[in-house]
Design an enzyme around this catalytic site. Sequence first.
Site, short mmCIF file in Angstrom:
data_model
loop_
_atom_site.label_atom_id
_atom_site.label_comp_id
_atom_site.label_asym_id
_atom_site.label_seq_id
_atom_site.Cartn_x
_atom_site.Cartn_y
_atom_site.Cartn_z
N PHE A 248 62.06 8.26 -52.94
CA PHE A 248 62.47 8.86 -51.67
C PHE A 248 63.22 7.89 -50.75
O PHE A 248 64.03 8.31 -49.93
CB PHE A 248 61.22 9.32 -50.91
CG PHE A 248 60.51 10.51 -51.49
CD1 PHE A 248 61.16 11.73 -51.63
CD2 PHE A 248 59.18 10.43 -51.88
CE1 PHE A 248 60.49 12.84 -52.14
CE2 PHE A 248 58.51 11.53 -52.38
CZ PHE A 248 59.16 12.74 -52.52
N SER A 279 64.54 13.06 -60.40
CA SER A 279 64.49 12.70 -58.98
C SER A 279 63.06 12.88 -58.51
O SER A 279 62.23 13.45 -59.22
CB SER A 279 65.39 13.62 -58.16
OG SER A 279 64.73 14.85 -57.91
N ASP A 280 62.74 12.38 -57.32
CA ASP A 280 61.45 12.74 -56.76
C ASP A 280 61.61 14.11 -56.09
O ASP A 280 62.72 14.63 -55.95
CB ASP A 280 60.93 11.67 -55.79
CG ASP A 280 59.40 11.76 -55.67
OD1 ASP A 280 58.82 12.79 -56.08
OD2 ASP A 280 58.77 10.82 -55.16
N TRP A 281 60.51 14.65 -55.69
CA TRP A 281 60.49 16.03 -55.17
C TRP A 281 61.47 16.19 -54.00
O TRP A 281 61.25 15.63 -52.92
CB TRP A 281 59.06 16.36 -54.72
CG TRP A 281 58.88 17.73 -54.17
CD1 TRP A 281 59.46 18.26 -53.05
CD2 TRP A 281 58.04 18.76 -54.70
NE1 TRP A 281 59.04 19.54 -52.85
CE2 TRP A 281 58.15 19.88 -53.85
CE3 TRP A 281 57.18 18.86 -55.80
CZ2 TRP A 281 57.46 21.07 -54.06
CZ3 TRP A 281 56.49 20.05 -56.01
CH2 TRP A 281 56.63 21.13 -55.15
N GLY A 282 62.53 16.91 -54.26
CA GLY A 282 63.48 17.18 -53.18
C GLY A 282 64.34 16.00 -52.77
O GLY A 282 65.14 16.11 -51.84
#
Length: 740
Positions: A248, A279-282
């Site tokens: 993030f 990717s990380d969440w969002g």
Amino acid sequence: MRFLILAFIFLLPQLVNAQKKTIDQRLDSVLRLMTLDEKVGQMNQYNGPWSATGPLTNDDNLLTQIKEGKVGSMLNVTGVARTRELQDLAMQTRLRIPLLFGQDIIHGYRTTFPIPLAEAASWDLEAIERSARIAAIEASAAGVHWTFAPMVDIARDPRWGRVMEGAGEDPYLGSLIAKARVKGFQGKGLGNTDAVMACAKHFAAYGAAVGGRDYNSVDMSLRQLHEVYLPPFKAALDAGAATFMNSFNDLNGIPATANKYLQRDILKGQWNFKGFVVSDWGSVGEMINHGYAKDNKDASMLATNAGSDMDMESRSNIQNLAQLVKEGKVKMSVVDDAVRRILRKKFEMGLFDDPYKFCNEAREKEQWNNPAHLDAEKDMARKSIVLLKNENQLLPLKKAEGQKKIALIGPLVRSIKEHLGFWSYDWPDDSTRITSLWDEVQKKVGGDKLLYAKGCNINDSSKAGFDEAIAIAKDADIVIMSVGEARDMTGEAKSKSNIHLPGVQEELIRAVTAMGKPIVVLISAGRPLIFNWTVDHVPAILYTWWLGTKGAEAIADVLFGDYNPSGKLPMSFPGTEGQIPIYYNYYNTGRPATSDSDRFYRSAYIDFSIYPKFAFGHGLSYTNFNYSSVTLSSKSLKGNQKLTASVIVTNTGKYDGTEVVQLYIRDMVGSVVRPVKELKGFQKIILKAGESKTVLFTITTDDLKFYNNDLKYDWESGEFEIMVGTSSKDVKTAKLTWNK
Ligand code: NOJ
């Protein structure tokens, strides 16, 4: 026969190549058939409809999108029934490309193991590997293909809630643990039905968030990045980690998700990583908030071009990537490379051959309550406990103390779920598989002499229960207090500015201690907490982290001497938040303070100690270990010679015990300044009461290497200190010179 064996040995590499070729050929043929939209679909991951581990964007018809080939992977979908249901949809797509199911299996699936930071305190690589192995066996039996673990972020800041998920502050220990966990998850290799893909996360430097605030920016020198934060990732990769997750945070102004230097130059370039990056969440879409991308389209372009292969939940890829390719903003070859990486893993997992390979109800049922796993969990839990203090050998308590009255006080005495910690399976309240400390102490000494008072809640200001606690303490001969954090106080998005023991718990300890009874305090938490009054006044303290399913049993074993603790802290424990970041491998500075009374124009605090309350590597045993001075095989070495450093460790106490003998090295003068010490080895040894053992470390020039100012990894001639001891603070030292 001999001929056959020889022929087999000779042909093996060719067979392996043929196998590889088959995957490559199959990949080529699938890729040739795929439309651009189908390719983009593979680069898209959605959260399932049943649970969520991040902010949801439930705006679309998920199931239809799977059927349309718009989804390559799902997260938070577990269980044979559910994974089968969604895989059925994927099988209705034109090319029948199977879905990958990912899940955060952080410390066990159903059998809940100690949190990773606690496991790190065991310094027991075999046990850590076994814990990950069991997690993989259980998760894969429930249809899971891929765990978002291990988290290998170095953490020097206990305000950061995610310290619980990693191995602590040290790159050397962190690297060995990263390796053990990857090996555990992936077992005998992808393609076996009990192996799940590992995911080294969060790439990179996520643990260095400014102020310990989750998701915050990171600004650090490239040298520090390479020396401290990247080694555990490299170790995970070397152990075969199938996937990486980016992070993030921005790193020096560039979000990690779109960071070419990290993903293309280092990971896929220098390190030659063949797996894929999720990717990380969002985090792709969040680059708009970072102020790095204008909109989702820009975000998708930036992330994909920088080497992020799969978009978790932001929908940036699925909505824009095809158009970006048409506009020439993302090359088809870049998309092809990402899709090839993703599909390769699906092939390696065997999902193209059998998309339902992990959907076996009988296996799922068999692994749901596997008693052998509970035994392993208990072993891991016992190994993770750290004895911080034990004045006058108050511990272990004798079982004959059952004749005396024991008061059990504190908000965690009867709790069950709090001991499981963040990222754990949600056991029902009436589960009989988990017991409380109250239950387990009863089993040790019988119930008739036990007293109980909660005293206070974990985190409010009421002292209404103090009187009752004081009354039973008065009445008792011994007091055991169980205090700490609730399971949701440390974890993702659980950063804290105040990491003192929450609520009025330390006041309760003070009030109870005033009764003058022998008192043992157990602290359960996901991070290093601050409890200075307790440290200064209570004779015996055990740090019991969050230990999982068998935590209470493990604690009772340690309390009553059925297990002699051997855990060592994987993170420094600060005495105040103002000392953070705090770590043992700091630079000496030009004005080092030699003690807390050495403050005059020194690198010190005028209002507080510079030292941690408990040092990295600290942890006591019920027995005592004596260290001899360090013997070196030579005091002057040249070139690629090897050095051996040895100590004789003697168990001088009356219990058999286990000790983690730690080796640290200091490079006295360098072309860039070097830390005052760096962990370079350790050995976990078992010594019977009275027994001595010689512990030998072989040191090579590899152990002297560091990144110089040009980021060249090499060693330099000069003087070195070799330190061996029981913690980073308590070592015996010998000096030598080593020249090129
Ligand atoms: C966000 C976390 O940072 C990451 O570690 C996790 O794997 C994903 N959410 C999915 O739950």
